[in-house]
Scaffold this motif. Structure first.
Motif, PDB file in Angstrom:
ATOM      1  N   SER A  84       0.803  -1.214   0.000  1.00 56.12           N
ATOM      2  CA  SER A  84       0.000   0.000   0.000  1.00 56.12           C
ATOM      3  C   SER A  84       0.840   1.270   0.000  1.00 56.12           C
ATOM      4  CB  SER A  84      -0.931   0.007   1.214  1.00 56.12           C
ATOM      5  OG  SER A  84      -0.168   0.021   2.404  1.00 56.12           O
ATOM      6  N   ARG A  85       2.160   1.139  -0.056  1.00 60.00           N
ATOM      7  CA  ARG A  85       3.039   2.295  -0.069  1.00 60.00           C
ATOM      8  C   ARG A  85       4.131   2.089  -1.114  1.00 60.00           C
ATOM      9  NH1 ARG A  85       1.556   5.608   3.774  1.00 60.00           N
ATOM     10  NH2 ARG A  85       3.419   6.907   3.714  1.00 60.00           N
ATOM     11  N   ILE A  86       4.573   3.196  -1.679  1.00 56.22           N
ATOM     12  CA  ILE A  86       5.689   3.156  -2.614  1.00 56.22           C
ATOM     13  C   ILE A  86       6.865   3.869  -1.953  1.00 56.22           C
ATOM     14  CG2 ILE A  86       4.978   5.252  -3.865  1.00 56.22           C
ATOM     15  CD1 ILE A  86       5.987   3.850  -6.439  1.00 56.22           C
ATOM     16  N   THR A  87       8.018   3.238  -1.957  1.00 53.44           N
ATOM     17  CA  THR A  87       9.199   3.816  -1.319  1.00 53.44           C
ATOM     18  C   THR A  87       9.879   4.798  -2.269  1.00 53.44           C
ATOM     19  OG1 THR A  87      10.715   2.114  -2.127  1.00 53.44           O
ATOM     20  CG2 THR A  87       9.573   1.673  -0.021  1.00 53.44           C
ATOM     21  N   PHE A  88      10.785   5.598  -1.717  1.00 52.19           N
ATOM     22  CA  PHE A  88      11.538   6.528  -2.553  1.00 52.19           C
ATOM     23  C   PHE A  88      12.328   5.772  -3.608  1.00 52.19           C
ATOM     24  CE2 PHE A  88      15.565   8.601  -3.555  1.00 52.19           C
ATOM     25  CZ  PHE A  88      15.069   9.695  -4.247  1.00 52.19           C
ATOM     26  N   SER A  89      12.943   4.688  -3.223  1.00 51.80           N
ATOM     27  CA  SER A  89      13.733   3.891  -4.165  1.00 51.80           C
ATOM     28  C   SER A  89      12.866   3.370  -5.312  1.00 51.80           C
ATOM     29  CB  SER A  89      14.388   2.723  -3.419  1.00 51.80           C
ATOM     30  OG  SER A  89      15.082   1.901  -4.314  1.00 51.80           O
ATOM     31  N   GLU A  90      11.666   2.871  -4.985  1.00 50.52           N
ATOM     32  CA  GLU A  90      10.745   2.387  -6.019  1.00 50.52           C
ATOM     33  C   GLU A  90      10.278   3.535  -6.918  1.00 50.52           C
ATOM     34  OE1 GLU A  90       8.815  -1.320  -3.481  1.00 50.52           O
ATOM     35  OE2 GLU A  90       7.940   0.688  -3.301  1.00 50.52           O
ATOM     36  N   LEU A  91      10.026   4.687  -6.307  1.00 47.64           N
ATOM     37  CA  LEU A  91       9.603   5.868  -7.059  1.00 47.64           C
ATOM     38  C   LEU A  91      10.725   6.333  -7.987  1.00 47.64           C
ATOM     39  CD1 LEU A  91       7.356   7.996  -7.390  1.00 47.64           C
ATOM     40  CD2 LEU A  91       8.467   9.283  -5.562  1.00 47.64           C
ATOM     41  N   GLN A  92      11.942   6.315  -7.486  1.00 51.26           N
ATOM     42  CA  GLN A  92      13.097   6.709  -8.284  1.00 51.26           C
ATOM     43  C   GLN A  92      13.268   5.762  -9.481  1.00 51.26           C
ATOM     44  OE1 GLN A  92      16.715   6.740  -5.996  1.00 51.26           O
ATOM     45  NE2 GLN A  92      17.776   8.040  -7.465  1.00 51.26           N
ATOM     46  N   ASP A  93      13.115   4.462  -9.244  1.00 48.47           N
ATOM     47  CA  ASP A  93      13.201   3.489 -10.336  1.00 48.47           C
ATOM     48  C   ASP A  93      12.092   3.718 -11.358  1.00 48.47           C
ATOM     49  OD1 ASP A  93      15.385   2.302  -9.105  1.00 48.47           O
ATOM     50  OD2 ASP A  93      14.228   0.624  -8.289  1.00 48.47           O
ATOM     51  N   LEU A  94      10.885   3.966 -10.876  1.00 47.47           N
ATOM     52  CA  LEU A  94       9.735   4.164 -11.746  1.00 47.47           C
ATOM     53  C   LEU A  94       9.903   5.402 -12.626  1.00 47.47           C
ATOM     54  CD1 LEU A  94       6.740   3.287 -12.358  1.00 47.47           C
ATOM     55  CD2 LEU A  94       6.084   4.922 -10.592  1.00 47.47           C
ATOM     56  N   LEU A  95      10.211   6.529 -12.006  1.00 49.63           N
ATOM     57  CA  LEU A  95      10.333   7.776 -12.759  1.00 49.63           C
ATOM     58  C   LEU A  95      11.634   7.849 -13.554  1.00 49.63           C
ATOM     59  CD1 LEU A  95       8.856  10.351 -10.220  1.00 49.63           C
ATOM     60  CD2 LEU A  95       7.747   9.283 -12.178  1.00 49.63           C
ATOM     61  N   GLY A  96      12.657   7.148 -13.084  1.00 57.15           N
ATOM     62  CA  GLY A  96      13.939   7.147 -13.768  1.00 57.15           C
ATOM     63  C   GLY A  96      13.884   6.512 -15.145  1.00 57.15           C
ATOM     64  N   LYS A  97      12.846   5.758 -15.406  1.00 56.17           N
ATOM     65  CA  LYS A  97      12.679   5.142 -16.729  1.00 56.17           C
ATOM     66  C   LYS A  97      12.295   6.169 -17.790  1.00 56.17           C
ATOM     67  CE  LYS A  97      11.292   0.735 -14.733  1.00 56.17           C
ATOM     68  NZ  LYS A  97      10.177  -0.175 -14.471  1.00 56.17           N
ATOM     69  N   VAL A  98      11.686   7.283 -17.358  1.00 54.84           N
ATOM     70  CA  VAL A  98      11.206   8.271 -18.329  1.00 54.84           C
ATOM     71  C   VAL A  98      11.734   9.686 -18.091  1.00 54.84           C
ATOM     72  CG1 VAL A  98       9.100   7.011 -18.920  1.00 54.84           C
ATOM     73  CG2 VAL A  98       9.078   8.612 -16.991  1.00 54.84           C
ATOM     74  N   LEU A  99      12.382   9.904 -16.942  1.00 58.72           N
ATOM     75  CA  LEU A  99      12.896  11.232 -16.614  1.00 58.72           C
ATOM     76  C   LEU A  99      14.391  11.154 -16.308  1.00 58.72           C
ATOM     77  CD1 LEU A  99      10.163  12.495 -14.111  1.00 58.72           C
ATOM     78  CD2 LEU A  99      10.413  13.129 -16.499  1.00 58.72           C
ATOM     79  N   PRO A 100      15.114  12.228 -16.583  1.00 57.25           N
ATOM     80  CA  PRO A 100      16.526  12.246 -16.185  1.00 57.25           C
ATOM     81  C   PRO A 100      16.629  12.423 -14.665  1.00 57.25           C
ATOM     82  CG  PRO A 100      15.913  14.358 -17.176  1.00 57.25           C
ATOM     83  CD  PRO A 100      14.722  13.444 -17.297  1.00 57.25           C
ATOM     84  N   LEU A 101      17.078  11.398 -13.980  1.00 66.05           N
ATOM     85  CA  LEU A 101      17.172  11.463 -12.522  1.00 66.05           C
ATOM     86  C   LEU A 101      18.624  11.280 -12.078  1.00 66.05           C
ATOM     87  CD1 LEU A 101      14.056   9.574 -11.084  1.00 66.05           C
ATOM     88  CD2 LEU A 101      14.484  12.019 -11.201  1.00 66.05           C
ATOM     89  N   GLY A 102      19.428  12.246 -12.447  1.00 62.41           N
ATOM     90  CA  GLY A 102      20.788  12.282 -11.913  1.00 62.41           C
ATOM     91  C   GLY A 102      20.724  12.634 -10.435  1.00 62.41           C
ATOM     92  N   HIS A 103      21.873  12.862  -9.851  1.00 61.99           N
ATOM     93  CA  HIS A 103      21.932  13.131  -8.405  1.00 61.99           C
ATOM     94  C   HIS A 103      21.076  14.337  -8.015  1.00 61.99           C
ATOM     95  CE1 HIS A 103      23.479  13.199  -4.356  1.00 61.99           C
ATOM     96  NE2 HIS A 103      23.765  14.490  -4.516  1.00 61.99           N
ATOM     97  N   LYS A 104      21.197  15.427  -8.774  1.00 63.60           N
ATOM     98  CA  LYS A 104      20.472  16.659  -8.446  1.00 63.60           C
ATOM     99  C   LYS A 104      18.955  16.446  -8.497  1.00 63.60           C
ATOM    100  CE  LYS A 104      20.025  21.480  -9.854  1.00 63.60           C
ATOM    101  NZ  LYS A 104      20.448  22.495 -10.830  1.00 63.60           N
ATOM    102  N   ASN A 105      18.464  15.838  -9.574  1.00 64.09           N
ATOM    103  CA  ASN A 105      17.022  15.592  -9.695  1.00 64.09           C
ATOM    104  C   ASN A 105      16.537  14.553  -8.686  1.00 64.09           C
ATOM    105  OD1 ASN A 105      16.567  17.472 -11.681  1.00 64.09           O
ATOM    106  ND2 ASN A 105      16.529  16.014 -13.357  1.00 64.09           N
TER     107      ASN A 105
END
Length: 160
Positions: A84-105
């Motif tokens: 029932s919850r999404i972790t930051f790591s899971e969110l980062q993996d999810l959004l990292g597939k379509v967005l540039p998520l370098g260290h700053k982002n």
């Protein structure tokens, strides 16, 4: 069931709980009464979660198709079925597939997640579905890492 201590949650429910407990005819609470009590408490929790979700959807302003798409992303992004919850790591993996998520982002995303969930209990490192919707609204409104352009492309719209 910590929500049982919340007066607003229990409004109108105390009598039902008392009726369940009184069905044991004054004797010890049997297994049937215990199971009825546990089921009723679980129903209260689920009704509260559903109302929280409905309130968030109304406040955020996504239409039903957008909510369905975000729910699919959320369910696919969580580690386990029924989580029932999404972790930051899971969110980062999810959004990292379509967005540039370098260290700053990634750090900016972490701060957005914390800002969205800071009033809740927990670490601020995870979100339930209504919080996830609030986070997505914040990210779209601020065009985080160009996310709004992805939405426009998907919907076939281009800015003029």
């Amino acid at each position: 069931f910590p929500m049982l201590s919340d007066k607003s949650t229990m409004k109108g429910s105390r009598q039902k709980l008392q009726d369940i407990l009184n069905s044991s005819s004054g004797g010890p609470v049997g297994i049937d009464e215990f199971l009825s009590l546990a089921r009723y408490c679980q129903d209260l929790v689920e009704m509260g979660e559903l109302q929280h979700e409905k309130d968030a959807i109304k406040k955020i302003g996504f239409d039903s198709s957008e909510v369905d798409e975000f729910r699919s992303l959320f369910m696919g992004g969580t580690g386990q079925l029924g989580d029932s919850r999404i972790t930051f790591s899971e969110l980062q993996d999810l959004l990292g597939k379509v967005l540039p998520l370098g260290h700053k982002n990634a750090e900016a995303l972490r701060e957005e997640l914390k800002a969205t969930t800071r009033t809740k209990q927990g670490t601020g490192e995870d979100a339930d579905f209504p919080e996830f919707l609030q986070l997505m609204r914040r990210l779209l409104d601020s065009n985080f890492a160009g996310i709004a352009s992805l939405s426009e492309k998907k919907n076939g719209r281009r800015e003029e």
